[in-house]
Design an enzyme around this catalytic site. Sequence first.
Site, short mmCIF file in Angstrom:
data_model
loop_
_atom_site.label_atom_id
_atom_site.label_comp_id
_atom_site.label_asym_id
_atom_site.label_seq_id
_atom_site.Cartn_x
_atom_site.Cartn_y
_atom_site.Cartn_z
N SER A 28 0.98 -1.20 -0.04
CA SER A 28 -0.21 0.00 0.05
C SER A 28 0.86 1.38 0.13
CB SER A 28 -0.79 -0.03 1.23
OG SER A 28 -0.16 -0.33 2.24
N ASN A 115 -1.96 -2.89 13.06
CA ASN A 115 -3.22 -2.57 13.01
C ASN A 115 -3.94 -1.25 13.91
OD1 ASN A 115 -3.17 -4.81 11.53
ND2 ASN A 115 -4.17 -6.23 13.31
N THR A 160 -39.95 27.50 -9.16
CA THR A 160 -40.08 26.44 -8.89
C THR A 160 -40.65 25.82 -10.16
OG1 THR A 160 -42.57 26.59 -8.73
CG2 THR A 160 -41.51 27.14 -6.77
N HIS A 161 -39.97 24.40 -10.34
CA HIS A 161 -40.02 23.55 -11.52
C HIS A 161 -39.41 24.36 -12.54
CE1 HIS A 161 -43.48 21.33 -9.70
NE2 HIS A 161 -43.97 22.89 -9.27
N SER A 282 -13.04 27.31 -26.20
CA SER A 282 -13.25 26.16 -27.30
C SER A 282 -12.14 26.00 -28.13
CB SER A 282 -14.80 26.17 -27.75
OG SER A 282 -14.39 25.26 -28.87
N LYS A 288 -16.79 30.99 -27.63
CA LYS A 288 -17.26 30.10 -26.10
C LYS A 288 -16.62 30.58 -25.24
CE LYS A 288 -19.40 26.75 -25.88
NZ LYS A 288 -20.14 25.51 -26.17
N ASN A 290 -16.70 28.83 -21.75
CA ASN A 290 -17.28 27.78 -20.72
C ASN A 290 -17.25 27.78 -19.22
OD1 ASN A 290 -18.29 26.68 -23.22
ND2 ASN A 290 -16.35 25.54 -23.31
N GLU A 295 -19.01 23.42 -13.69
CA GLU A 295 -19.25 22.05 -14.65
C GLU A 295 -18.34 20.85 -13.71
OE1 GLU A 295 -19.81 22.06 -18.80
OE2 GLU A 295 -18.52 23.87 -18.41
N TYR A 322 -9.29 -6.84 12.78
CA TYR A 322 -8.53 -6.05 11.35
C TYR A 322 -8.78 -7.35 10.36
CZ TYR A 322 -5.53 -4.24 8.17
OH TYR A 322 -4.82 -4.03 6.96
N GLN A 327 -7.01 -2.10 4.22
CA GLN A 327 -6.09 -1.33 3.18
C GLN A 327 -6.73 -0.52 2.38
OE1 GLN A 327 -2.24 -2.84 2.97
NE2 GLN A 327 -2.60 -3.11 1.04
N LYS A 330 -7.99 3.49 2.11
CA LYS A 330 -7.34 4.76 2.12
C LYS A 330 -7.75 5.63 0.72
CE LYS A 330 -4.02 2.63 4.94
NZ LYS A 330 -5.13 1.72 5.00
N1 ARG Z 1 -1.07 -1.42 5.03
C1 ARG Z 1 -2.07 -1.91 6.29
C2 ARG Z 1 -3.29 -1.29 6.04
O1 ARG Z 1 -3.35 -0.17 5.32
C3 ARG Z 1 -1.50 -1.76 7.46
C4 ARG Z 1 -2.08 -2.74 8.47
C5 ARG Z 1 -1.60 -4.24 8.08
N2 ARG Z 1 -1.81 -4.96 8.97
C6 ARG Z 1 -1.81 -6.24 8.96
N3 ARG Z 1 -2.01 -7.23 9.85
N4 ARG Z 1 -1.35 -6.88 7.74
O2 ARG Z 1 -4.53 -1.59 6.54
#
Ligand code: ARG
Length: 464
Positions: A28, A115, A160-161, A282, A288, A290, A295, A322, A327, A330
Amino acid sequence: MSSEKTNQSWGGRFSEPVDAFVARFTASVDFDKRLYRHDILGSQAHARMLAEAGVLSSAERDAIVAGLDEIRGEIEAGTFEWRVDLEDVHMNIEARLTERLGVVGKKLHTGRSRNDQVATDIRLWLRDEIDAILAELNRLQAGLLQLAEAEADTIMPGFTHLQTAQPVTFGHHLLAWFEMLSRDHERLLDCRRRVNRMPLGSAALAGTTYPIQRQVTCELLGFEAIGGNSLDGVSDRDFAIEFCAAASLAMMHLSRFSEELVLWTSAQFQFIDLPDRFCTGSSIMPQKKNPDVPELVRGKTGRVFGALTGLLTLMKGQPLAYNKDNQEDKEPLFDAADTLRDSLRAFADMVPAIKPKREIMREAARRGFSTATDLADYLVRKGLPFRDCHEIVGHAVKYGVDSGKDLAEMSLDELRRFSDQIEQDVFAVLTLEGSVNARDHIGGTAPAQVRAAVQRGRELLAQR
Ligand code: ARG
């Protein structure tokens, strides 16, 4: 097998290194490295607490705290080498600490787990994000108040509408958006209270055998409360879902706001002008201009709703405690926070620069029989039942449509064809000013009420 071939943090029980693709697939670090500052803060607090608990010596504590400060410096200078084989931000930083300090670095992880570490990091990060988002929200709301005050007397059609309904003041319309954003502020602040609870000390899931002092880390990290159950502590992501729910509502509001700005800048409405710096052209149609910023904000709303749905689905049915699934929390959370913050920032910059085209708004309100309800209310005051008045005015409007005249353009004789209760004083009621001034109560569109609401808004912002 030596730790060269297996992950040094958990390779002990493994007899072969993890598959190269699996290592990349499960890592990660590419996205969680943005937690580095909060990861270091959490680790420093943990080391200080361990020293107070007698688990680390004060020399060990000082080496760890200083080592982590230097690692932060390396990361910010761009000299830190992030390694995918070290999986995540936590193990990258810890491995570097050990590289620098030797055996002392390895002591940092005593009495905790990734964790509770990651749950702590995300909460610290989100707390800062919410504060930055609230600052942009304040700026946008202050801009709305400023514009609403300047446009308290500006008359436009209320819809309205999307059909002309009754005249309103532009200031009143702007304050409707202010009101929505005030609720967003309340929701985010309320969400922050539950973000700001400390999971650190939950360790892997069951707590730890070391004599940890959770009140110490809680105070060092500025958490409002200590999580009451270690299993819940490592697995709870309600706070992230709540944040995405609050962010979704805020984006939904911005999307409505955006839609009106897009409509109003069109050649068909021409109610406002946006300065060129918030628009683009554009490549093929030279004429144009925009309204890209509104948007894009309208479009970005979808990804925040997606984050909310994604996180709810991520957590649905997860057993305690956990799971690696977490993971996946995030990226949607980061994206929702970035999107909301950037959208608010763009709006806060843009709103004070909105240029209303007052004559065109007024002309639009004059057309479309927007004072028809005022005529009906006038007849009620003369003693007629409202339903009869509605009918009478309906006939007058039909006559107006056929003859191309607005109610205020008809002569007294013409109006009296529909009711002999109509007298000269009707014309005061049929004017746009008469119409908006008559709605003179808290929450009404009268210019005096708009000014009072701006005042209340200023007081609200000052209390934050
Ligand atoms: N990279 C992990 C996460 O974002 C950290 C926790 C990992 N814990 C484990 N027991 N593998 O959740």
